[in-house]
Design a protein around this motif. Structure first.
Motif, PDB file in Angstrom:
ATOM      1  N   TYR A  64       0.843  -1.199   0.000  1.00 41.52           N
ATOM      2  CA  TYR A  64       0.000   0.000   0.000  1.00 41.52           C
ATOM      3  C   TYR A  64       0.876   1.246   0.000  1.00 41.52           C
ATOM      4  O   TYR A  64       2.049   1.187   0.394  1.00 41.52           O
ATOM      5  CB  TYR A  64      -0.886   0.030   1.246  1.00 41.52           C
ATOM      6  N   GLY A  65       0.287   2.349  -0.410  1.00 41.73           N
ATOM      7  CA  GLY A  65       1.048   3.593  -0.404  1.00 41.73           C
ATOM      8  C   GLY A  65       0.152   4.765  -0.733  1.00 41.73           C
ATOM      9  O   GLY A  65      -1.069   4.708  -0.536  1.00 41.73           O
ATOM     10  N   GLN A  83      -5.306  16.586  -9.017  1.00 42.20           N
ATOM     11  CA  GLN A  83      -5.289  18.029  -8.732  1.00 42.20           C
ATOM     12  C   GLN A  83      -4.181  18.351  -7.720  1.00 42.20           C
ATOM     13  O   GLN A  83      -3.885  17.536  -6.839  1.00 42.20           O
ATOM     14  CB  GLN A  83      -6.648  18.492  -8.214  1.00 42.20           C
ATOM     15  N   PRO A  84      -3.556  19.531  -7.861  1.00 40.00           N
ATOM     16  CA  PRO A  84      -2.420  19.864  -6.998  1.00 40.00           C
ATOM     17  C   PRO A  84      -2.769  19.749  -5.515  1.00 40.00           C
ATOM     18  O   PRO A  84      -3.857  20.147  -5.098  1.00 40.00           O
ATOM     19  CB  PRO A  84      -2.084  21.309  -7.374  1.00 40.00           C
ATOM     20  N   GLY A  85      -1.860  19.166  -4.749  1.00 37.20           N
ATOM     21  CA  GLY A  85      -2.040  19.045  -3.302  1.00 37.20           C
ATOM     22  C   GLY A  85      -2.800  17.789  -2.880  1.00 37.20           C
ATOM     23  O   GLY A  85      -2.868  17.471  -1.697  1.00 37.20           O
ATOM     24  N   THR A  86      -3.367  17.067  -3.839  1.00 41.20           N
ATOM     25  CA  THR A  86      -4.173  15.887  -3.480  1.00 41.20           C
ATOM     26  C   THR A  86      -3.285  14.707  -3.101  1.00 41.20           C
ATOM     27  O   THR A  86      -2.282  14.438  -3.761  1.00 41.20           O
ATOM     28  CB  THR A  86      -5.047  15.464  -4.694  1.00 41.20           C
ATOM     29  N   THR A  87      -3.677  14.007  -2.045  1.00 38.94           N
ATOM     30  CA  THR A  87      -3.005  12.762  -1.676  1.00 38.94           C
ATOM     31  C   THR A  87      -4.028  11.643  -1.741  1.00 38.94           C
ATOM     32  O   THR A  87      -5.137  11.777  -1.218  1.00 38.94           O
ATOM     33  CB  THR A  87      -2.423  12.868  -0.253  1.00 38.94           C
ATOM     34  N   THR A  88      -3.670  10.556  -2.407  1.00 41.01           N
ATOM     35  CA  THR A  88      -4.622   9.457  -2.610  1.00 41.01           C
ATOM     36  C   THR A  88      -3.977   8.141  -2.206  1.00 41.01           C
ATOM     37  O   THR A  88      -2.844   7.852  -2.602  1.00 41.01           O
ATOM     38  CB  THR A  88      -5.042   9.405  -4.113  1.00 41.01           C
ATOM     39  N   ASP A  89      -4.714   7.345  -1.434  1.00 43.46           N
ATOM     40  CA  ASP A  89      -4.222   6.015  -1.044  1.00 43.46           C
ATOM     41  C   ASP A  89      -4.211   5.097  -2.256  1.00 43.46           C
ATOM     42  O   ASP A  89      -5.060   5.235  -3.154  1.00 43.46           O
ATOM     43  CB  ASP A  89      -5.150   5.387   0.011  1.00 43.46           C
ATOM     44  N   LEU A  90      -3.305   4.138  -2.238  1.00 46.63           N
ATOM     45  CA  LEU A  90      -3.226   3.222  -3.376  1.00 46.63           C
ATOM     46  C   LEU A  90      -2.729   1.854  -2.932  1.00 46.63           C
ATOM     47  O   LEU A  90      -2.139   1.703  -1.870  1.00 46.63           O
ATOM     48  CB  LEU A  90      -2.282   3.792  -4.448  1.00 46.63           C
ATOM     49  N   LYS A 116      -3.753   0.567  -8.006  1.00 46.39           N
ATOM     50  CA  LYS A 116      -5.160   0.907  -7.780  1.00 46.39           C
ATOM     51  C   LYS A 116      -5.198   2.152  -6.911  1.00 46.39           C
ATOM     52  O   LYS A 116      -4.752   2.132  -5.766  1.00 46.39           O
ATOM     53  CB  LYS A 116      -5.855  -0.261  -7.071  1.00 46.39           C
ATOM     54  N   PHE A 117      -5.669   3.247  -7.484  1.00 47.09           N
ATOM     55  CA  PHE A 117      -5.792   4.492  -6.726  1.00 47.09           C
ATOM     56  C   PHE A 117      -7.225   4.567  -6.192  1.00 47.09           C
ATOM     57  O   PHE A 117      -8.173   4.541  -6.979  1.00 47.09           O
ATOM     58  CB  PHE A 117      -5.541   5.703  -7.640  1.00 47.09           C
ATOM     59  N   TYR A 118      -7.339   4.661  -4.851  1.00 47.73           N
ATOM     60  CA  TYR A 118      -8.681   4.730  -4.242  1.00 47.73           C
ATOM     61  C   TYR A 118      -9.114   6.196  -4.223  1.00 47.73           C
ATOM     62  O   TYR A 118      -9.023   6.864  -3.198  1.00 47.73           O
ATOM     63  CB  TYR A 118      -8.644   4.166  -2.823  1.00 47.73           C
ATOM     64  N   GLY A 122     -14.030   7.297  -7.136  1.00 45.93           N
ATOM     65  CA  GLY A 122     -14.019   5.860  -7.468  1.00 45.93           C
ATOM     66  C   GLY A 122     -12.611   5.401  -7.784  1.00 45.93           C
ATOM     67  O   GLY A 122     -11.673   6.209  -7.841  1.00 45.93           O
ATOM     68  N   ASN A 123     -12.456   4.114  -7.995  1.00 47.70           N
ATOM     69  CA  ASN A 123     -11.106   3.569  -8.209  1.00 47.70           C
ATOM     70  C   ASN A 123     -10.606   3.854  -9.621  1.00 47.70           C
ATOM     71  O   ASN A 123     -11.338   3.675 -10.601  1.00 47.70           O
ATOM     72  CB  ASN A 123     -11.108   2.052  -8.023  1.00 47.70           C
ATOM     73  N   TRP A 124      -9.339   4.252  -9.694  1.00 47.10           N
ATOM     74  CA  TRP A 124      -8.633   4.359 -10.981  1.00 47.10           C
ATOM     75  C   TRP A 124      -7.517   3.333 -10.954  1.00 47.10           C
ATOM     76  O   TRP A 124      -6.671   3.365 -10.059  1.00 47.10           O
ATOM     77  CB  TRP A 124      -8.068   5.773 -11.155  1.00 47.10           C
TER      78      TRP A 124
END
Ligand code: HEM
Length: 508
Positions: A64-65, A83-90, A116-118, A122-124
């Motif tokens: 995970y990351g 988008q700038p500044g966004t942090t997404t779990d993956l 897999k970006f959560y 939705g998931n990408w």
């Protein structure tokens, strides 16, 4: 483990189990009786624990990351994840391609990298590899590629002959073969390699303006590779070498990181591009389409359970979010069907309810029932649409902008396109290599192709020669072929070369 200390053993519905070592028998030396139902449950469950492995990319490791976006690419895409500044779990899964679930990690092969970006939309899933290009470009060829690199139907063994026969009959494989046979063919670890989306995808912004894009992730750990000799030794000692390396690095908080970049091509540039920009066997020049930095991908947590999270992970290029779209790439189009189909077979129709696959946002998809539907199955909500209750309405505003297409429906062979050159990119790569890298490429190729019949070696020699005369000459010499014959054969069209290098013709 600590939290499970002193808990008592139960059966699968929570009843206490009296004994997990001694079967109930009729008399101290007598047979087991049917009423040892705990024993029956235990044996029956064990027999069903193996699920089908992935048809390819069967051996893999996950972590995970997070992705942190540091730059502003909002003029290209409205995807919230970018988008700038966004942090997404993956969640990420690294894999080899040809080997089965028990294969050794350090084989010469490309490495799969599926992310897999959560996202909050939705998931990408970005399902890529550690090379910027691929062997083939028509979806028809995909199952055959895997049949050629996997086991021979008669012997059950891997076959260099099958492998090289297939690769050399399709000249578009040449660029990827050059990469796989190069020093980068066996990475020292997953942490020490780049990875790529490979295909051309699309972005569209808030004004519904589309551009074409490619995804690149460059390792911050630096590129490191293994020689054939090093890899052979490691495989003999630890078949799970890459998995261990990744796990250990994360446990000691040495979190691996990659810098994310995109290349952008406008629709206008694509129309005037010197070759098909949607052909996965081609790359876009970094000079013409420079890498644009996006952010940083970091891996920082190991899974708790291999089967639950890594084996049951399911990625598909079909999972995109608003602002990210597909392209006319015929190979990508084929993938959009294949993954979900494979996973419905491998994991079942409700595989997206498995926690590692489940979106972190609410899903309202109308899919009901099916094997292993283990959530509330949407309770009493309407099961049809349109309905008069305003339940789960479609959102036209997230549609991709329309795309103009040209030409009549037909089975086009990309080799008939006058701009198609299967050898240019491989030749450019050869000329970029330093002398020691060239030598490694020639030696690796000669070693890999050694067990293969001469007709196929000639085919590859001609392809090397088309890419670069020096490349052709050095390969020819390394495998002991006749260079004058290579030059003669190089005057033939691809079809004629394939025909005259059929086994029986060369033997005659
Ligand atoms: C028409 C071409 C292709 C088809 C039909 C195809 C099909 C598949 C299928 C059926 C799986 C197993 C899925 C599963 O059981 O979960 C798979 C796995 C995978 N494919 Fe492809 N593939 C294609 C091309 C590619 C390309 C071009 C890439 C890289 C850009 C790629 C990367 C991967 C990766 C990384 C996995 C492993 C995913 C995981 O870790 O679970 N494939 N592919």
């Amino acid at each position: 483990m600590e939290k499970d200390k002193f808990k008592k053993l139960t059966n699968e519905v929570g009843a206490p189990v009296a004994d997990n070592e001694n079967a109930i028998t009729a008399g101290p030396r007598g047979p087991v009786v049917m009423q040892d139902v705990w024993l029956m449950e235990k044996m029956a469950h064990f027999n069903r624990e193996v699920i089908p492995e992935r048809r390819m990319h069967a051996k893999g490791w996950g972590a995970y990351g997070k992705l942190t976006v540091k730059k502003d690419i909002s003029k290209y895409t409205k995807a919230k994840v970018l988008q700038p500044g966004t942090t997404t779990d993956l969640f990420i899964r690294f894999s080899t391609v040809a080997g089965e679930r028990g294969a050794a990690d350090c084989e010469r092969d490309i490495r799969g990298v599926a992310v897999k970006f959560y996202t909050e939309e939705g998931n990408w899933d970005l399902v890529g590899n550690n090379t910027p290009t691929f062997f083939i470009r028509d979806v028809h060829n995909f199952s055959d590629l895997n049949r050629a690199v996997k086991r021979d139907p008669r012997t059950g063994r891997r076959s260099a002959q099958n492998n090289w026969d297939f690769w050399t009959l399709l000249p578009e494989c040449f660029h990827q073969i050059t990469i796989v046979m190069s020093d980068r063919g066996i990475p020292a670890s997953f942490r020490n390699m780049h990875f790529f989306g490979e295909h051309t995808f699309s972005f569209y912004n808030a004004k519904s303006e589309r551009v074409w894009c490619k995804f690149h992730f460059k390792t911050q750990q630096g590129i490191k590779n293994l020689s054939n000799e090093e890899a052979t030794k490691i495989n003999g000692m630890d078949r799970e070498y890459h998995g261990k390396d990744l796990y250990d690095a994360i446990e000691r908080e040495d979190f691996p990181k990659w810098t994310m970049y995109v290349q952008i091509m406008t629709e206008k540039q694509a129309k005037g591009h010197h070759e098909n920009p949607f052909d996965i066997t081609k790359v876009w020049s970094h000079k013409e389409y420079p890498l644009i930095e996006v952010g940083e991908l970091e891996l920082n947590r190991n899974p708790e359970n291999y089967f639950a999270e890594v084996e049951q992970a399911a990625f598909t290029p079909a999972h995109v979010v608003p602002g990210i779209g597909f392209s006319p790439d015929r190979f990508l189009q084929g993938r959009l069907f294949s993954y979900g189909d494979a996973q419905r077979y491998r994991l079942g129709v409700n595989h997206n309810l498995i926690p590692v696959n489940k979106a972190r946002v609410e899903t309202n998809d109308y899919h009901r029932d099916g094997s292993m539907r283990v959530d509330g199955n949407y309770g009493g909500a309407p099961a049809y649409t349109p309905n008069s209750y305003g339940v789960w309405t479609a959102q036209l505003e997230v549609s991709e902008p329309p795309l103009d297409l040209e030409g009549a429906m037909y089975r086009y062979d990309p080799k008939d396109d006058p701009t198609d050159d299967c050898f240019r990119a491989g030749g450019e790569l050869w000329r970029l290599m330093t002398e020691d890298k060239k030598q490694i490429l020639i030696e690796n190729t000669a070693a890999d192709i050694a067990p293969v019949t001469e007709n196929i070696k000639y085919r590859h020699a001609v392809h090397c020669y088309h890419a670069d005369k020096e490349y052709g000459e050095r390969f020819t010499k390394a495998v002991g072929l006749d260079f004058a014959k290579v030059i003669e054969l190089s005057k033939l069209s691809n079809n004629d070369l394939n025909k005259v290098t059929y086994q029986e013709k060369m033997d005659a």
